[in-house]
Design a protein around this motif. Structure first.
Motif, PDB file in Angstrom:
ATOM      1  N   GLU A  44       0.820  -1.218   0.000  1.00  0.00           N
ATOM      2  CA  GLU A  44       0.000   0.000   0.000  1.00  0.00           C
ATOM      3  C   GLU A  44       0.859   1.276   0.000  1.00  0.00           C
ATOM      4  OE1 GLU A  44       0.156  -1.584   4.265  1.00  0.00           O
ATOM      5  OE2 GLU A  44      -0.117  -2.399   2.243  1.00  0.00           O
ATOM      6  N   ASP A  45       2.189   1.113   0.005  1.00  0.00           N
ATOM      7  CA  ASP A  45       3.086   2.272  -0.051  1.00  0.00           C
ATOM      8  C   ASP A  45       3.923   2.235  -1.340  1.00  0.00           C
ATOM      9  OD1 ASP A  45       4.192   4.667   1.176  1.00  0.00           O
ATOM     10  OD2 ASP A  45       6.037   3.514   1.411  1.00  0.00           O
ATOM     11  N   ALA A  46       3.396   1.579  -2.357  1.00  0.00           N
ATOM     12  CA  ALA A  46       4.167   1.398  -3.598  1.00  0.00           C
ATOM     13  C   ALA A  46       3.721   2.379  -4.681  1.00  0.00           C
ATOM     14  CB  ALA A  46       4.013  -0.034  -4.093  1.00  0.00           C
ATOM     15  N   LEU A  47       4.708   3.009  -5.323  1.00  0.00           N
ATOM     16  CA  LEU A  47       4.446   3.891  -6.460  1.00  0.00           C
ATOM     17  C   LEU A  47       4.803   3.153  -7.743  1.00  0.00           C
ATOM     18  CD1 LEU A  47       6.016   6.909  -4.668  1.00  0.00           C
ATOM     19  CD2 LEU A  47       3.754   7.043  -5.715  1.00  0.00           C
ATOM     20  N   HIS A  48       3.921   3.225  -8.731  1.00  0.00           N
ATOM     21  CA  HIS A  48       4.141   2.536 -10.009  1.00  0.00           C
ATOM     22  C   HIS A  48       4.118   3.573 -11.130  1.00  0.00           C
ATOM     23  CE1 HIS A  48       3.559  -1.287  -7.881  1.00  0.00           C
ATOM     24  NE2 HIS A  48       2.503  -0.720  -7.305  1.00  0.00           N
ATOM     25  N   PHE A  49       5.236   4.297 -11.280  1.00  0.00           N
ATOM     26  CA  PHE A  49       5.257   5.430 -12.204  1.00  0.00           C
ATOM     27  C   PHE A  49       5.021   5.024 -13.654  1.00  0.00           C
ATOM     28  CE2 PHE A  49       7.731   7.404  -8.677  1.00  0.00           C
ATOM     29  CZ  PHE A  49       6.923   8.520  -8.498  1.00  0.00           C
ATOM     30  N   ALA A  50       5.332   3.786 -14.012  1.00  0.00           N
ATOM     31  CA  ALA A  50       5.149   3.357 -15.403  1.00  0.00           C
ATOM     32  C   ALA A  50       3.671   3.410 -15.819  1.00  0.00           C
ATOM     33  CB  ALA A  50       5.693   1.941 -15.598  1.00  0.00           C
ATOM     34  N   LYS A  51       2.776   3.419 -14.833  1.00  0.00           N
ATOM     35  CA  LYS A  51       1.343   3.486 -15.148  1.00  0.00           C
ATOM     36  C   LYS A  51       0.767   4.876 -14.883  1.00  0.00           C
ATOM     37  CE  LYS A  51       0.461  -0.908 -13.216  1.00  0.00           C
ATOM     38  NZ  LYS A  51      -0.542  -1.817 -12.652  1.00  0.00           N
ATOM     39  N   TRP A  52       1.653   5.865 -14.719  1.00  0.00           N
ATOM     40  CA  TRP A  52       1.210   7.252 -14.536  1.00  0.00           C
ATOM     41  C   TRP A  52       1.145   7.955 -15.879  1.00  0.00           C
ATOM     42  CZ3 TRP A  52       2.599  10.698  -9.871  1.00  0.00           C
ATOM     43  CH2 TRP A  52       2.485   9.986  -8.670  1.00  0.00           C
ATOM     44  N   GLU A  53       0.089   8.721 -16.074  1.00  0.00           N
ATOM     45  CA  GLU A  53      -0.019   9.606 -17.235  1.00  0.00           C
ATOM     46  C   GLU A  53      -0.123  11.033 -16.694  1.00  0.00           C
ATOM     47  OE1 GLU A  53      -2.318   9.786 -21.519  1.00  0.00           O
ATOM     48  OE2 GLU A  53      -3.062   8.446 -19.954  1.00  0.00           O
ATOM     49  N   ILE A  54       0.908  11.825 -16.947  1.00  0.00           N
ATOM     50  CA  ILE A  54       0.989  13.163 -16.356  1.00  0.00           C
ATOM     51  C   ILE A  54       0.710  14.246 -17.398  1.00  0.00           C
ATOM     52  CG2 ILE A  54       2.486  14.838 -15.197  1.00  0.00           C
ATOM     53  CD1 ILE A  54       4.052  12.517 -13.991  1.00  0.00           C
ATOM     54  N   PHE A  55      -0.262  15.091 -17.090  1.00  0.00           N
ATOM     55  CA  PHE A  55      -0.541  16.292 -17.878  1.00  0.00           C
ATOM     56  C   PHE A  55      -0.186  17.507 -17.021  1.00  0.00           C
ATOM     57  CE2 PHE A  55      -3.235  13.113 -19.827  1.00  0.00           C
ATOM     58  CZ  PHE A  55      -3.206  13.442 -21.173  1.00  0.00           C
ATOM     59  N   PHE A  56      -0.075  18.652 -17.665  1.00  0.00           N
ATOM     60  CA  PHE A  56       0.198  19.884 -16.929  1.00  0.00           C
ATOM     61  C   PHE A  56      -1.102  20.669 -16.778  1.00  0.00           C
ATOM     62  CE2 PHE A  56       4.274  18.480 -18.302  1.00  0.00           C
ATOM     63  CZ  PHE A  56       5.056  18.708 -17.173  1.00  0.00           C
ATOM     64  N   ALA A  57      -1.391  21.065 -15.529  1.00  0.00           N
ATOM     65  CA  ALA A  57      -2.602  21.837 -15.258  1.00  0.00           C
ATOM     66  C   ALA A  57      -2.529  23.188 -15.963  1.00  0.00           C
ATOM     67  CB  ALA A  57      -2.785  22.019 -13.758  1.00  0.00           C
ATOM     68  N   ASP A  58      -1.310  23.688 -16.112  1.00  0.00           N
ATOM     69  CA  ASP A  58      -1.074  24.855 -16.959  1.00  0.00           C
ATOM     70  C   ASP A  58       0.380  24.815 -17.401  1.00  0.00           C
ATOM     71  OD1 ASP A  58      -0.103  25.539 -14.332  1.00  0.00           O
ATOM     72  OD2 ASP A  58      -0.088  27.650 -14.914  1.00  0.00           O
ATOM     73  N   GLU A  59       0.657  25.533 -18.470  1.00  0.00           N
ATOM     74  CA  GLU A  59       2.024  25.584 -18.979  1.00  0.00           C
ATOM     75  C   GLU A  59       2.268  26.926 -19.637  1.00  0.00           C
ATOM     76  OE1 GLU A  59       5.038  25.286 -18.731  1.00  0.00           O
ATOM     77  OE2 GLU A  59       5.404  23.183 -19.288  1.00  0.00           O
ATOM     78  N   ARG A  60       3.501  27.385 -19.538  1.00  0.00           N
ATOM     79  CA  ARG A  60       3.881  28.651 -20.143  1.00  0.00           C
ATOM     80  C   ARG A  60       4.361  28.390 -21.573  1.00  0.00           C
ATOM     81  NH1 ARG A  60       6.287  29.828 -14.948  1.00  0.00           N
ATOM     82  NH2 ARG A  60       4.541  30.043 -13.494  1.00  0.00           N
ATOM     83  N   ALA A  61       4.091  29.337 -22.465  1.00  0.00           N
ATOM     84  CA  ALA A  61       4.487  29.181 -23.872  1.00  0.00           C
ATOM     85  C   ALA A  61       5.956  29.548 -24.030  1.00  0.00           C
ATOM     86  CB  ALA A  61       3.610  30.051 -24.765  1.00  0.00           C
ATOM     87  N   VAL A  62       6.807  28.663 -23.531  1.00  0.00           N
ATOM     88  CA  VAL A  62       8.256  28.836 -23.580  1.00  0.00           C
ATOM     89  C   VAL A  62       8.881  27.489 -23.948  1.00  0.00           C
ATOM     90  CG1 VAL A  62       8.296  30.724 -21.868  1.00  0.00           C
ATOM     91  CG2 VAL A  62       8.495  28.343 -21.105  1.00  0.00           C
ATOM     92  N   PRO A  63      10.139  27.484 -24.426  1.00  0.00           N
ATOM     93  CA  PRO A  63      10.811  26.205 -24.701  1.00  0.00           C
ATOM     94  C   PRO A  63      10.863  25.325 -23.455  1.00  0.00           C
ATOM     95  CG  PRO A  63      12.048  28.038 -25.647  1.00  0.00           C
ATOM     96  CD  PRO A  63      10.962  28.647 -24.803  1.00  0.00           C
ATOM     97  N   LEU A  64      10.966  24.007 -23.653  1.00  0.00           N
ATOM     98  CA  LEU A  64      10.903  23.064 -22.532  1.00  0.00           C
ATOM     99  C   LEU A  64      12.107  23.155 -21.598  1.00  0.00           C
ATOM    100  CD1 LEU A  64       9.471  19.880 -24.298  1.00  0.00           C
ATOM    101  CD2 LEU A  64       8.236  21.660 -23.042  1.00  0.00           C
ATOM    102  N   ASP A  65      13.197  23.802 -22.068  1.00  0.00           N
ATOM    103  CA  ASP A  65      14.373  23.958 -21.202  1.00  0.00           C
ATOM    104  C   ASP A  65      14.461  25.363 -20.618  1.00  0.00           C
ATOM    105  OD1 ASP A  65      14.955  25.313 -23.514  1.00  0.00           O
ATOM    106  OD2 ASP A  65      16.890  24.339 -23.885  1.00  0.00           O
ATOM    107  N   HIS A  66      13.390  26.147 -20.771  1.00  0.00           N
ATOM    108  CA  HIS A  66      13.358  27.526 -20.276  1.00  0.00           C
ATOM    109  C   HIS A  66      13.075  27.535 -18.769  1.00  0.00           C
ATOM    110  CE1 HIS A  66      11.903  31.665 -19.727  1.00  0.00           C
ATOM    111  NE2 HIS A  66      12.479  31.968 -20.876  1.00  0.00           N
ATOM    112  N   PRO A  67      13.681  28.449 -18.006  1.00  0.00           N
ATOM    113  CA  PRO A  67      13.438  28.481 -16.547  1.00  0.00           C
ATOM    114  C   PRO A  67      11.966  28.652 -16.165  1.00  0.00           C
ATOM    115  CG  PRO A  67      15.273  29.931 -17.130  1.00  0.00           C
ATOM    116  CD  PRO A  67      14.699  29.438 -18.418  1.00  0.00           C
ATOM    117  N   ASP A  68      11.137  29.236 -17.059  1.00  0.00           N
ATOM    118  CA  ASP A  68       9.713  29.423 -16.748  1.00  0.00           C
ATOM    119  C   ASP A  68       8.859  28.196 -17.071  1.00  0.00           C
ATOM    120  OD1 ASP A  68       9.893  32.019 -15.757  1.00  0.00           O
ATOM    121  OD2 ASP A  68       9.700  32.927 -17.734  1.00  0.00           O
TER     122      ASP A  68
END
Length: 263
Positions: A64-88
């Motif tokens: 009951e304390d196990a994380l199974h990240f391979a079955k996680w699907e992550i979306f962003f609740a919001d995102e800034r219109a910047v390159p993916l390596d940008h500090p923002d």
């Protein structure tokens, strides 16, 4: 009086992180039972570092304390219109704080980032991100709204959450799942965000708010009539007891709203 959100307050971030871990794993396991995956939306700000504290700590080895990240699907609740390596970039923030530090045996989540070829056209970027949601949650004409297993959100000092700002017209958006914003009062101006109905439609909604700098806005959100019309207040109103706030004592100093003792 209708059902109310759950407010938890902890002595420090470590205690908060331990309970947040238990909560996230409960949401994960419920998602697995529903559809074999854990579909989660994540915000930026200070949330990813607190999330990393919660999820990267060695567990106790119990199922009951196990994380199974391979079955996680992550979306962003919001995102800034910047390159993916940008500090923002919220993607970069989550990548640096959490994703890159997940031990290999725990698996890799499926992470949906924005299309950086569309940085100059946030409407098209929002439409394409909505398409990704549709592919995951079923076509838009077959379900009115996507139902995330969990949305992990922050609270700005003005009461904003995601990129939904006080008194902004986007708070009235009722059709789009993902909306563009080109006049964010907080830079960068161009962003995309989940709409308020998508946020409040989640199975579970969690806010993480820490530090004494949050106490004034927390008092407003929880203790005043005006606070109910702030974006965080609207999520409390729409999500009711599906909403849980994970805070430290500094953030809720002087807040009259009753705390809950345990999950």
């Amino acid at each position: 009086m209708g059902k109310q959100p759950n407010l938890y307050a902890f002595n420090d971030i470590s205690a908060l992180a331990r309970t947040l871990r238990t909560y996230v794993i409960q949401c994960q396991d419920a998602g697995f039972e529903r559809h074999g995956l854990f579909k989660v939306a994540v915000s930026g700000g200070s949330l990813p570092s607190t999330l990393a504290k919660a999820l990267l700590e060695p567990g106790d080895g119990a199922p009951e304390d196990a994380l199974h990240f391979a079955k996680w699907e992550i979306f962003f609740a919001d995102e800034r219109a910047v390159p993916l390596d940008h500090p923002d970039s919220n993607y970069k923030l989550l990548k640096d704080e959490l994703l890159d530090k997940i031990p290999k045996p725990m698996g890799r989540p499926n992470v949906h980032s924005i299309n950086v070829n569309l940085l100059d056209d946030v409407q098209e970027m929002a439409d394409q991100y909505q398409d990704a949601l549709m592919q995951s949650f079923a076509a838009k004409d077959s379900v009115k709204l996507p139902i995330f297993d969990l949305l992990l959100l922050g609270c700005g000092p003005d009461g904003h959450t995601c990129s939904l700002f006080p008194n902004h017209e986007l708070l009235r958006e009722s059709d789009a799942w993902v909306a563009p914003i080109e006049d964010s009062p907080k830079p960068p101006a161009k962003r995309i965000t989940l709409s308020l109905p998508v946020v409040t439609h989640g199975t579970k909604i969690a806010f993480v708010a820490t530090g004494a700098g949050k106490k004034d806005i927390m008092k407003q959100i929880f203790d005043t009539e005006e606070g109910r019309s702030l974006p965080c207040g609207l999520v409390n109103e729409g999500g009711a007891d599906k909403v849980s706030w994970f805070t430290d004592n500094g953030a809720v100093e002087g807040v009259g709203f009753p705390r809950r003792g345990s999950l």
